[in-house]
Every structure is written in structure tokens, then in C-alpha cells.
Scaffold this motif. Structure first.
Motif, PDB file in Angstrom:
ATOM      1  N   LEU A 128       1.500   6.948  -6.786  1.00 26.95           N
ATOM      2  CA  LEU A 128       0.083   7.684  -6.905  1.00 26.95           C
ATOM      3  C   LEU A 128       0.606   9.162  -6.587  1.00 26.95           C
ATOM      4  N   ALA A 129       1.083   9.446  -5.460  1.00 29.66           N
ATOM      5  CA  ALA A 129       1.131  10.743  -5.115  1.00 29.66           C
ATOM      6  C   ALA A 129       2.272  11.403  -5.679  1.00 29.66           C
ATOM      7  N   LEU A 130       3.320  10.882  -5.915  1.00 28.84           N
ATOM      8  CA  LEU A 130       4.347  11.243  -6.554  1.00 28.84           C
ATOM      9  C   LEU A 130       4.182  11.780  -8.031  1.00 28.84           C
ATOM     10  N   SER A 131       3.382  10.968  -8.799  1.00 27.61           N
ATOM     11  CA  SER A 131       3.063  11.444 -10.120  1.00 27.61           C
ATOM     12  C   SER A 131       1.851  12.727 -10.166  1.00 27.61           C
ATOM     13  N   SER A 132       1.307  12.546  -9.207  1.00 25.95           N
ATOM     14  CA  SER A 132       0.064  13.679  -9.015  1.00 25.95           C
ATOM     15  C   SER A 132       0.884  14.950  -8.695  1.00 25.95           C
ATOM     16  N   LEU A 133       1.545  14.974  -7.849  1.00 27.58           N
ATOM     17  CA  LEU A 133       2.098  16.417  -6.981  1.00 27.58           C
ATOM     18  C   LEU A 133       3.295  16.778  -7.958  1.00 27.58           C
ATOM     19  N   PHE A 134       3.940  15.700  -8.749  1.00 22.33           N
ATOM     20  CA  PHE A 134       4.845  16.404  -9.432  1.00 22.33           C
ATOM     21  C   PHE A 134       4.270  17.100 -10.786  1.00 22.33           C
ATOM     22  N   SER A 135       3.165  16.259 -11.149  1.00 21.24           N
ATOM     23  CA  SER A 135       2.573  17.060 -12.439  1.00 21.24           C
ATOM     24  C   SER A 135       1.850  18.548 -11.940  1.00 21.24           C
ATOM     25  N   ILE A 136       1.502  18.650 -10.700  1.00 19.64           N
ATOM     26  CA  ILE A 136       0.834  19.978 -10.529  1.00 19.64           C
ATOM     27  C   ILE A 136       1.869  21.034 -10.214  1.00 19.64           C
ATOM     28  N   VAL A 137       2.913  20.461  -9.325  1.00 16.84           N
ATOM     29  CA  VAL A 137       4.231  21.193  -8.728  1.00 16.84           C
ATOM     30  C   VAL A 137       5.226  21.833  -9.968  1.00 16.84           C
ATOM     31  N   ASN A 138       5.177  20.598 -10.674  1.00 13.62           N
ATOM     32  CA  ASN A 138       6.167  20.678 -11.879  1.00 13.62           C
ATOM     33  C   ASN A 138       7.684  21.415 -11.516  1.00 13.62           C
ATOM     34  N   PRO A 139       8.373  20.853 -10.857  1.00 17.43           N
ATOM     35  CA  PRO A 139       9.590  21.543 -10.405  1.00 17.43           C
ATOM     36  C   PRO A 139      10.705  21.875 -11.488  1.00 17.43           C
ATOM     37  N   ILE A 140      10.539  21.084 -12.735  1.00 17.99           N
ATOM     38  CA  ILE A 140      11.609  21.462 -13.824  1.00 17.99           C
ATOM     39  C   ILE A 140      11.028  22.816 -14.467  1.00 17.99           C
ATOM     40  N   GLY A 141       9.792  22.830 -14.635  1.00 20.24           N
ATOM     41  CA  GLY A 141       9.310  24.123 -15.273  1.00 20.24           C
ATOM     42  C   GLY A 141       9.102  24.913 -14.460  1.00 20.24           C
ATOM     43  N   THR A 181       0.913  -1.132  -0.038  1.00 21.24           N
ATOM     44  CA  THR A 181       0.055  -0.113   0.002  1.00 21.24           C
ATOM     45  C   THR A 181       0.856   0.983  -0.141  1.00 21.24           C
ATOM     46  N   ALA A 182       2.027   1.187   0.684  1.00 23.51           N
ATOM     47  CA  ALA A 182       2.766   2.398   0.767  1.00 23.51           C
ATOM     48  C   ALA A 182       3.430   2.602  -0.605  1.00 23.51           C
ATOM     49  N   LEU A 183       3.886   1.533  -1.262  1.00 21.11           N
ATOM     50  CA  LEU A 183       4.342   1.764  -2.407  1.00 21.11           C
ATOM     51  C   LEU A 183       3.383   2.167  -3.827  1.00 21.11           C
ATOM     52  N   GLN A 184       2.105   1.593  -3.509  1.00 19.77           N
ATOM     53  CA  GLN A 184       1.343   2.156  -4.399  1.00 19.77           C
ATOM     54  C   GLN A 184       0.949   3.732  -4.257  1.00 19.77           C
ATOM     55  N   SER A 185       0.848   4.110  -2.975  1.00 20.82           N
ATOM     56  CA  SER A 185       0.314   5.571  -2.547  1.00 20.82           C
ATOM     57  C   SER A 185       1.661   6.493  -2.815  1.00 20.82           C
ATOM     58  N   PHE A 186       2.825   6.013  -2.867  1.00 23.08           N
ATOM     59  CA  PHE A 186       3.981   6.721  -3.130  1.00 23.08           C
ATOM     60  C   PHE A 186       3.964   7.147  -4.632  1.00 23.08           C
ATOM     61  N   LEU A 199       6.000  10.305   1.942  1.00 23.78           N
ATOM     62  CA  LEU A 199       7.451  10.084   1.437  1.00 23.78           C
ATOM     63  C   LEU A 199       7.222  11.112   0.075  1.00 23.78           C
ATOM     64  N   ALA A 200       5.989  10.756  -0.577  1.00 25.88           N
ATOM     65  CA  ALA A 200       5.942  11.289  -1.922  1.00 25.88           C
ATOM     66  C   ALA A 200       6.240  12.955  -1.978  1.00 25.88           C
ATOM     67  N   ALA A 201       5.609  13.377  -0.748  1.00 30.14           N
ATOM     68  CA  ALA A 201       5.529  14.891  -0.708  1.00 30.14           C
ATOM     69  C   ALA A 201       6.989  15.375  -0.318  1.00 30.14           C
ATOM     70  N   LEU A 202       7.757  14.599   0.548  1.00 29.91           N
ATOM     71  CA  LEU A 202       8.992  15.060   0.860  1.00 29.91           C
ATOM     72  C   LEU A 202      10.010  14.876  -0.319  1.00 29.91           C
ATOM     73  N   ALA A 203       9.606  13.978  -1.239  1.00 31.78           N
ATOM     74  CA  ALA A 203      10.425  13.607  -2.325  1.00 31.78           C
ATOM     75  C   ALA A 203      10.221  15.092  -3.462  1.00 31.78           C
ATOM     76  N   ILE A 204       9.009  15.492  -3.482  1.00 30.90           N
ATOM     77  CA  ILE A 204       8.796  16.332  -4.283  1.00 30.90           C
ATOM     78  C   ILE A 204       9.349  17.757  -3.768  1.00 30.90           C
ATOM     79  N   ALA A 205       9.448  18.030  -2.567  1.00 29.14           N
ATOM     80  CA  ALA A 205      10.043  19.213  -1.820  1.00 29.14           C
ATOM     81  C   ALA A 205      11.702  19.046  -2.007  1.00 29.14           C
ATOM     82  N   VAL A 206      12.232  17.850  -2.052  1.00 29.98           N
ATOM     83  CA  VAL A 206      13.715  17.875  -2.471  1.00 29.98           C
ATOM     84  C   VAL A 206      14.018  17.990  -3.746  1.00 29.98           C
ATOM     85  N   MET A 207      12.926  17.793  -4.587  1.00 31.52           N
ATOM     86  CA  MET A 207      13.057  17.942  -6.170  1.00 31.52           C
ATOM     87  C   MET A 207      12.997  19.469  -6.469  1.00 31.52           C
TER      88      MET A 207
END
Length: 227
Positions: free
Chosen positions: A16-29, A9-14, A165-173
Motif C-alpha cells: 500500500l505505502a509503496l504504490s502510494s509513495l511511488f505515485s506521488i514521489v514519481n522517482p522516474i519522472g 500486515t507488514a506485506l499489505q502495508s508495504f 520499509l516502503a519509505a526506505l525503498a522509495i528513497a533507494v529508488m
């Protein structure tokens, strides 16, 4: 506590959240815009800004993931209604990202440039974190993701671990993308950033649709006759 943890469940949630948050935050853009907005600042100042922005972004996303849904429930908003509304908001935001990304980039640049004071500590939170990096769209996505929590306790623990963990990963990115904004501009360029943005926008559209479907299912299931 460890026996109640579900790695699957943790992996699936990670994911899902990583792809969703990355899309809206778009750190590279966003890093491309950040480089333009802070062009008058030194490299050391940009690195300091990126550290603060990454920290603030993590706080905002984690707060929305953990407390967004309970706060709305306190005001009488059901979990099903939250999922439907959140899914629609996510899907609408993704559709805008997919069809007219240039308009969103122009709006974000205007938000970041609006009235920048000289104090780096002040501009790190507003406007460079909120609303530029993690604005209303990111908060809505995080709340919608948090509202999708499973009912079972073992799965719920894994769910929140993966989401956090996904939110923290986005923040690190964000921290490293902003800190290396000059290199990101040179390496990827505006065209590459738009291609990546549209790819993840499509994934975000699928996530928003799935969240809405889950909410509709929650509403209709009690109304259907038992099999």
C-alpha cells in the motif's frame, strides 16, 4: 516482540505505502527533471547529490509516517478527521496527477531551478529534496498512510515495519534514479515517464478514496444503532 509481529500486515502495508509513495514521489519522472536542472553539473556531482537527496527523502517520509499523526492528535485533531482530510488531499493530488501531469512537472521544475546556489550540500536539501522530491504532497500522503494504523498491537508492529520499509525503498529508488538520470532519460524518455505516472496516479486515487472511506466509517460507526 517477534511474536507480536504480523508478516501479513507488514506485506499489505508495504504494498500500500509503496504504490502510494511511488505515485506521488514519481522517482522516474522526477529524475528526468533532475537531469535537466543539473545539466551543468558533472556525473560525480549528480551521484553525490542523489545520495544526499535519497537520505533526506527517507528522513522526511519516515518522520511523517511515524510522527505526523501523533503530532496532529496532540493539537486535538481526531484520527477519523485526519483520515478523511488526508484521504481527500491524497485523492485531490492523485486527480491532478491523472488529469494534468504536465502542469505538475512544470511546477516541480520551477521549484528545483529556483535560486540554486553553488554548494551541493545546500541544494541537496532545499530545493532538490524539499519541495522538489518530497514536498507537501508526499508529506500529506505519508501522514494519511500513518493515520491508517490498526488498533491491535501485533498488527500495528507489522504496519509500521511495512510502511517504513516502503519509505526506505522509495528513497533507494530516488537515489539510483537520480544517480542514473542520464540513463533514465535515454531508456524511458518523457512519454514513458508520463505513462507510468498516470498509471500510479490512478492507484493513488484509489488509495486516497479508501483512506477517506475508513475515516467516514470511523465517524459513522458509533452513531449507528447496534445490530
Amino acid at each position: 516482540m517477534l511474536s507480536a509481529f504480523s508478516p501479513e500486515t507488514a506485506l499489505q502495508s508495504f504494498v500500500l505505502a509503496l504504490s502510494s509513495l511511488f505515485s506521488i514521489v514519481n522517482p522516474i519522472g522526477s529524475a528526468l527533471i533532475f537531469a535537466q536542472v543539473t545539466a551543468h553539473n558533472s556525473h560525480a556531482q549528480r551521484v553525490e547529490l542523489s545520495k544526499r537527496i535519497g537520505f533526506y527523502a527517507a528522513l522526511i517520509m519516515l518522520s511523517a509516517l511515524w510522527a505526523g499523526a501523533p503530532i496532529l492528535n496532540f493539537f486535538g485533531v481526531s484520527l477519523a478527521a485526519l483520515r478523511i482530510a488526508g484521504g481527500l488531499v491524497v485523492a485531490a493530488s492523485a486527480w491532478t496527477l491523472l488529469t494534468v501531469p504536465e502542469a505538475r512537472e512544470a511546477r516541480k521544475q520551477a521549484e528545483a531551478q529556483g535560486g540554486l546556489p553553488e554548494n551541493l550540500a545546500e541544494i541537496a536539501f532545499f530545493p532538490l529534496t524539499l519541495p522538489f522530491t518530497t514536498g507537501p504532497g508526499t508529506i500529506a500522503v505519508a501522514i494519511a498512510l500513518g493515520s491508517n494504523r490498526p488498533e491491535a498491537s501485533p498488527d500495528r508492529v507489522g504496519f509500521y515495519v511495512g510502511m517504513s520499509l516502503a519509505a526506505l525503498a522509495i528513497a533507494v529508488m530516488v537515489r539510483f534514479a537520480y544517480g542514473s538520470a542520464d540513463r533514465v532519460v535515454t531508456l524511458i524518455g518523457p512519454v514513458g515517464a508520463r505513462v507510468l505516472g498516470r498509471l500510479f496516479a490512478f492507484l493513488l486515487l484509489c488509495v486516497g478514496t479508501q483512506i477517506t472511506v475508513n475515516g467516514v466509517t470511523d465517524v459513522l460507526t458509533p452513531l449507528l444503532p447496534p445490530r
